[in-house]
Each structure stands twice: as C-alpha cells, then as structure tokens.
Design an enzyme around this catalytic site. Structure first.
Site, mmCIF file in Angstrom:
data_model
loop_
_atom_site.group_PDB
_atom_site.id
_atom_site.type_symbol
_atom_site.label_atom_id
_atom_site.label_comp_id
_atom_site.label_asym_id
_atom_site.label_seq_id
_atom_site.Cartn_x
_atom_site.Cartn_y
_atom_site.Cartn_z
ATOM 1 N N THR A 37 1.072 5.302 1.937
ATOM 2 C CA THR A 37 1.998 6.247 2.566
ATOM 3 C C THR A 37 2.507 5.664 3.880
ATOM 4 O OG1 THR A 37 0.115 7.409 3.558
ATOM 5 C CG2 THR A 37 1.058 8.332 1.529
ATOM 6 N N LYS A 95 6.292 5.782 5.962
ATOM 7 C CA LYS A 95 6.520 6.140 7.369
ATOM 8 C C LYS A 95 7.344 5.051 8.069
ATOM 9 C CE LYS A 95 1.888 8.109 7.188
ATOM 10 N NZ LYS A 95 0.475 7.811 7.558
ATOM 11 N N HIS A 133 -6.753 8.648 -7.191
ATOM 12 C CA HIS A 133 -6.190 7.964 -6.032
ATOM 13 C C HIS A 133 -6.426 6.465 -6.009
ATOM 14 C CE1 HIS A 133 -4.689 11.339 -3.588
ATOM 15 N NE2 HIS A 133 -5.626 12.036 -4.206
ATOM 16 N N LYS A 151 -6.284 -4.734 1.090
ATOM 17 C CA LYS A 151 -5.066 -4.589 1.895
ATOM 18 C C LYS A 151 -4.668 -5.914 2.568
ATOM 19 C CE LYS A 151 -5.832 0.361 2.794
ATOM 20 N NZ LYS A 151 -4.545 1.042 2.499
ATOM 21 N N LYS A 164 -3.376 0.238 8.992
ATOM 22 C CA LYS A 164 -3.939 0.904 7.814
ATOM 23 C C LYS A 164 -5.448 0.688 7.866
ATOM 24 C CE LYS A 164 -1.181 -1.621 5.196
ATOM 25 N NZ LYS A 164 -0.711 -0.526 4.394
ATOM 26 N N ARG A 165 -6.223 1.395 7.054
ATOM 27 C CA ARG A 165 -7.662 1.151 6.989
ATOM 28 C C ARG A 165 -7.914 -0.334 6.698
ATOM 29 N NH1 ARG A 165 -11.299 5.601 6.807
ATOM 30 N NH2 ARG A 165 -12.763 3.883 6.616
HETATM 31 C C1 LIG Z 1 -0.387 6.953 6.990
HETATM 32 C C2 LIG Z 1 -1.684 6.637 7.613
HETATM 33 C C3 LIG Z 1 -2.671 5.953 6.877
HETATM 34 C C4 LIG Z 1 -2.423 5.431 5.477
HETATM 35 O O1 LIG Z 1 -1.774 4.187 5.622
HETATM 36 P P1 LIG Z 1 -1.583 3.178 4.376
HETATM 37 O O2 LIG Z 1 -0.778 2.064 4.948
HETATM 38 O O3 LIG Z 1 -0.851 3.944 3.324
HETATM 39 O O4 LIG Z 1 -2.949 2.766 3.972
HETATM 40 C C5 LIG Z 1 -3.889 5.683 7.479
HETATM 41 N N1 LIG Z 1 -4.149 6.083 8.749
HETATM 42 C C6 LIG Z 1 -3.227 6.727 9.496
HETATM 43 C C7 LIG Z 1 -3.555 7.113 10.911
HETATM 44 C C8 LIG Z 1 -1.962 7.038 8.961
HETATM 45 O O5 LIG Z 1 -1.044 7.691 9.704
#
Ligand SMILES: *Cc1c(COP(=O)(O)O)cnc(C)c1O
Length: 667
Positions: free
Chosen positions: A496, A500, A200, A394, A388-389
């Site tokens: 991911t 979305k 990952h 990032k 995101k985290r």
């Molecule tokens: C999809 C999602 C993530 C992952 O987000 P990335 O932008 O891909 O790091 C993290 N936390 C939540 C609550 C999510 O829905």
C-alpha cells in the site's frame, strides 16, 4: 533496538469503558461429556479451566462529512474477582493470583511480527480472547434485535482479516452448538454463510499453523470442533477425488501435528479473497490451486487501497490545496475525479507549480532529517525513498548494496557525471529477526561512511529515519521523487506504500509484484521504472532450481566487489564478521541452494540499469514533471473507498444508506 510504547500510560480520553457488556473467556481444563437427561442432547462441559473477563472500550470513529460516527470496540482483560471460589476452590489463592497474572499477560504486549508467524502460546491466547469476546458480544447484540440465531448470516458477515482471527470459525460453531443449542448441521450452515477470509500473503512462514498439543491443551472444546470440521471436509475431498491421498494431505486442516488455520478459513468461509490481481491469480493457480479447483466460486479479488484523506489532504496540504484549486474538492470523497488532472500534464505552468510543491515538501523533509539525524541533505538532489517493514523479501539489502556500488563508481571515477542522490530508508524490524536488524545496521554504517566522505562532494547521501510510523510517513510520501517497491516478484501480496507514493507524485521504481502491476497498468509503463524477474520466473526457479548466486558473483566483478565489501571491513571499522550473516544469506558456498532465496544478486544488474534510467529521466525536468504528475492523476483506483465498496457489493451485500445531517432532520 526496540523500546516499549506504553500508549495507555496516561489513559485515552476517546474511549468509553462498557463494563455492562463484559464477557467471560475460558482457557484450558478438560471437556466432560454428558447427555442431557431431559432433552437427550449431547452436552460438553468445560471443567478446571482458567478464565478472564473481557471488558470492552468503545472508540468513536468519525466519518468524513457524512454525518456518521462508527464505533471501534477494543477489549481489556481483567481477572474475575468474584469467581466461584466457593464451589471447589475456596481458599485457593494460588488460582486467584494465576487468573490475575493471565489477565495482565493477555493484553500486555502486542506481537509486532509482520509476514512471519511465531508459534507462541500467548499469541494464540490473545487471538482466542479477542475472538471469543467479540463473537459473544456480536451474538448478544444480534439476538436483541433479530431473535432467530439461525438467520445470523442474513445480518452479519465476519470478515477474517488474515489468519490471525480464524479461530472465529470453531468459536462460532461452539457458541451456536453448546450455548445456543443448534445441531452441528444448522451451526455449520450459519457459520459457513457468515465467515469470509482475506488472504494477505503466500509466504508459508506467515500462515499460522499451531502445534496440535498446544492448541488442544489451551482450547480443548475448540479443538474437538476443528477435528469434526476436518473429518467432514476430508470425506468430501475423498468423494470428489477418490484415491487421491495427495489432495488430502495438501488440503487437510489437521496434518503433521499442526492445525492449519488458513485451510480452516478457506473450508469454512463463503468467500476467499486476495488483495491484488496478481496475488489472487497466484492463489488460484499456485498456492491454493487445490482449493480453487474444488470451490472456485469462493475466490475473488479485492485490490487494496489507501485513504486520500490522510495521505494527501492531511499529509500533503500544499498539493491538496493546489489540486482543489485546479479541479475542485470532489477528489476528497471520490478519488476517481483526480483523473481531471490528466489534461494539465500538458500545461507547462501547471507542471512548474506541481514541481515547486514537491520542492517545498522536500525542504520540509530536509528539515526533519536535519533535526532528527543531524544530516544535511540537498532538496535539489533526487529523493529516493524506501520506507516499509524490514523484511528480506522487500529487499532493502538490494537497495543498500546498489548504493555501495554507486559509491564505488563515484570514488573510482570522480569525473563521471552523477546527479546528486539522497537515499532515504525507514523500517521497523521484528524483535527477533537478526538479518533484518543487521540490514538496518548496514544501512546506518554505509550512511556513516558515505555522508562523511568529503571527497564525493555530497553527491550521495544516505539517511535512516528512526521510528518509521504514519506521522512521519506522511512527510516522507509528500517529499518523494522515487518510490522504491523492489520486492522479489510474487512475494508482496499488494503493498500500500506504493499507492501512497503514487498519489503524491512519485514514480515507482519496482518489480512486477503485488499492486505495482496495477499501478503500471493505470499510469503506463513509460511513467514507471520496472525491472527484475517476473513472478512466474521466480516461481519456476523455486520449483525447479537452476539459480546459483555464485555464478552471478563470479561473472560480474562489480557485484563481487560490493558483496566482498560486506566482509572486508569497509563498513565495519575493520571488523570482518559484523556482516557475515548478510554475506552468507547471499552466498553460502557450502549450501548454494539455500543462498540468495530472494534473488538479490540475480536482479542486481537489472535494478542498477533501472536506477540509471531514473537518473536520465530526472535530468530532463520537463519529462520528469510529466511522469510525476501523471502518477498523481492516475492514482484514482487506489483509494480504499473503492476497495471497501467492492467488499460491500461482492461479499457483505450491504445496501448503501445516506445519513441525513441533524440539520436536515430538523428541517
Ligand atoms: C503504508 C504503510 C506501511 C505499508 O507499506 P508497504 O510499502 O506497503 O509495505 C507500513 N508502515 C507504515 C507506517 C505505512 O504508512
């Protein structure tokens, strides 16, 4: 600040305790070796260990209209109350209390780290606890139905999701050899045909490397098995590459006093996959090059996906109903059908309806923000969202520095035309990650200054959403105009969140990293805002040097001004040290080669230019509505249904079955 989420405080009505499948898991002690006097076989007996009982709870996972309910099994740890005190520990209450404490400790706290590994003993205990219990249950279930353990791989795949469960490799070997009585060779044959590994991340600090002294003390028998796996593997490496000790050092499982879990998973597994095309390419050509050259047949890609049932049907009901109106509801279980929206991109009425739904979703988010933050945001402004985290790679810091730069421009040129923007962040920092927490503080400080400056007429708003999680994420994705995906190229394996946003009609503002590459390929470059160094450029700088952030700092006064504002008290009520760690992370002039390792200053201009292109595009609402709709219409590839079907086809080799409904069975 984090507070505990005591999610089991009031119990969970959806889980069923299955006491009858409880399993014992043993830690520590020593291994006594003897030959079985009858069979002459080697026997390894663990003594003076601590142990806990693993008690399974089963949770039903209901399929979407497919007549299937799967079981998710989770484990609780309980002390062994009737353990064999009588044998040699009679009256040893100390030991009983210890076992009680161990059981509580194991399931008490979840490590919330992401893309970072903390070498804590408790974490390894937890990993072994869940793995040992799960494998024991798996073998018991398999034997009940199929009998011959030598054919385990014909019915079972253990898909190791990251390095966290990779202790499954030596634990399966232990169960097959010590409990089931297989020879090493037979056990290896079964294990290496059963285990598969998903990588990952390429970030070294995220790959688990356990100190050998900790590992061997906690799991003495497992450590013996790892030593033997390593010994046999290195014989092969030396056969293939005689005299090449560099290869041995790079590929060994045990090296420099550490157990390298990723290497073990690759050596033992029959499949190694990355989670986006670019990521898999980097694994093959750079990070895992030696393994790829030795065993190319193991490597494959499975681009991540997301579920449209949650992130469109549930999270964005207005858009979901509109899509179903236009193309039927087939997209809910077959997202490739969403491409039927493509011709509608040329239909002006359809575009107006699409944008009206986006507006309604922005009103919904504005209400959420008013309620939770007390901030007024204008749903007509551009909603630019990064959720995101919180991690340096990032680059939330790049985003907030750019907001500081825009604020400077608005202040300096009040007459300048500027399309109103709302910048929204949501992020969780790992508990001990100082720079991440300081970045959250900076975002909030900038928000305080900018949101309360009446002289800018609300042209700029900054919002930090607390407690970012799936429930409020649904509201954010539905309301986004711009999807911020600005990781340092090569660092985001897939992402991911990017998918979305795309599904919900938000064009990507991003680097050519992770699945962004495939998103751009699907939607077309003209429907995204791409900027920054390529992954190869980043990797070249990392390998050969040649980047000095002070050059950027001294040659671009606007960048210099923003960086200096971290130290001049603008965003800290005159406190000049509040953001010194962030400042030093960008520019430590004593030690330049360790500064700005995520290329924030290097990419700043390119990012600001891309943001300018966003503003221009948004001003043209006809053009923007086409871009937004094209993103939704081209998102078909990014369903997790496709991802899972690829795992099924290429790795698990399962046959698809359709389960008839009870009604059908009755008829
Ligand atoms: C999809 C999602 C993530 C992952 O987000 P990335 O932008 O891909 O790091 C993290 N936390 C939540 C609550 C999510 O829905």
């Amino acid at each position: 600040m984090e507070v505990p989420d005591n999610w089991l405080k009031e119990g969970n009505p959806f889980e069923v305790r299955r006491e009858e499948y409880a399993k014992e898991v043993r830690f520590g002690g020593n291994i006594r070796f003897e030959k079985d006097p009858v069979t002459g076989k080697d026997k390894f007996i663990q003594e003076n260990y601590e142990s806990v009982m693993a008690v399974p709870y089963d949770m039903p996972i209901v399929g979407y209209g497919n007549h299937v309910v799967n079981t998710l099994r989770v484990w609780d740890a309980k002390p062994i109350t009737d353990f064999k005190l009588d044998e040699f520990d009679r009256g040893n209450y100390h030991k009983a209390v210890e076992q009680e404490n161990l059981a509580k400790l194991i399931v008490d706290v979840l490590y919330p780290n992401d893309n970072h590994y903390s070498g804590k003993e408790l974490r390894l205990k937890q990993q072994y606890f869940f793995i040992s219990a799960s494998l024991q249950a798996l073998i018991e279930k398999y034997k009940k139905k199929h009998g011959d353990i030598r054919k385990l791989h014909e019915k079972v795949v253990i898909q190791m999701n990251d390095t966290h469960p990779t202790v499954a490799v030596p634990e399966l070997m232990r169960l097959l050899i010590d409990v089931e009585g297989l020879s090493w060779e037979d056990a290896w044959e079964v294990t290496s045909k059963t285990c598969a590994y998903t990588n990952h991340t390429i970030m070294a600090e995220a790959l688990e490397k356990w100190p050998i002294d900790l590992f061997s003390k906690l799991l003495p028998r497992i450590y013996q098995i790892v030593q033997e796996i390593d010994r046999r593997f290195l014989i092969k490496v030396r056969e293939m590459y005689p005299g090449n000790e560099e290869k041995v050092r790079k590929m060994a499982i045990l090296m420099n006093g550490q157990v390298r879990m990723a290497n073990m998973a690759i050596v033992a597994g029959f499949s190694v996959n990355g989670v986006a095309q670019l990521h898999t390419e980097i694994l093959e050509k750079q990070e895992l090059k030696d393994f790829y050259q030795m065993m190319p047949e193991k490597f494959n890609n499975k681009t991540n996906g997301i579920t449209q049932r949650r992130f469109l049907a549930h999270g964005n009901p207005l858009l979901a109903d509109w899509i179903t109106d236009k193309i039927g509801d087939g997209w809910i279980t077959d997202l490739s059908q969403i491409a039927k929206l493509k011709p509608l991109v040329e239909d002006e009425d359809a575009r107006r309806e699409f944008m009206e739904i986006k507006y309604q979703n922005k009103v919904r988010l504005a209400k959420y923000i008013k309620e939770h933050n007390g901030i007024d945001v204008d749903p007509r402004s551009i909603f630019d969202i990064q959720v995101k985290r919180l991690h340096e790679y990032k680059r939330q810091l790049l985003n907030i520095l750019h907001i500081m730069y825009l604020y400077n421009q608005i202040k300096e040129h009040p007459e300048m035309s500027f399309y109103p923007r709302t910048f929204i962040f949501g992020a969780k920092a790992a508990a001990g990650y100082l720079r991440a927490k300081e970045t959250i503080k900076l975002i909030n400080s900038v928000a305080d200054v900018v949101n309360n400056d009446r002289s800018i007429n609300g042209k700029l708003k900054v919002v930090f959403i607390e407690d970012y999680r799936v429930s409020n994420a649904e509201i954010l994705f539905a309301a986004a105009d711009v999807s911020e995906q600005i990781s340092t190229a090569s660092k985001e394996a897939s992402g991911t969140g990017n998918m979305k946003f795309m599904l919900n009609g938000a064009p990507t503002l991003g680097t050519m990293d992770g699945a962004n590459v495939e998103i751009v390929h699907e939607v077309g470059e003209e429907n995204a805002f791409i900027f920054g160094l390529s992954s190869q450029e980043v990797i070249n700088y990392e390998n050969n040097g040649g980047y000095n952030p002070t050059d950027v700092y001294f040659n671009d006064w606007e960048i210099k001004r923003v960086v200096d504002q971290l130290m001049d008290g603008t965003y800290s009520n005159g406190d000049h040290n509040m953001y010194i760690n962030l400042y030093n992370s960008l520019l430590n002039t004593q030690c330049t080669d360790k500064a700005d390792t995520y290329f924030i200053l290097k990419d700043f201009r390119s990012y600001a230019d891309a943001q300018k292109r966003v503003e221009e595009a948004y001003r043209d609402q006809q053009r923007w509505s086409k871009m937004a709709m094209m993103n939704t219409a081209c998102s078909g590839k990014f369903t997790s249904d496709r991802t899972i079907e690829e795992y099924v086809r290429d790795i698990w080799h399962l046959e698809k079955v359709e389960v008839p409904s009870g009604q059908d069975l009755f008829e």
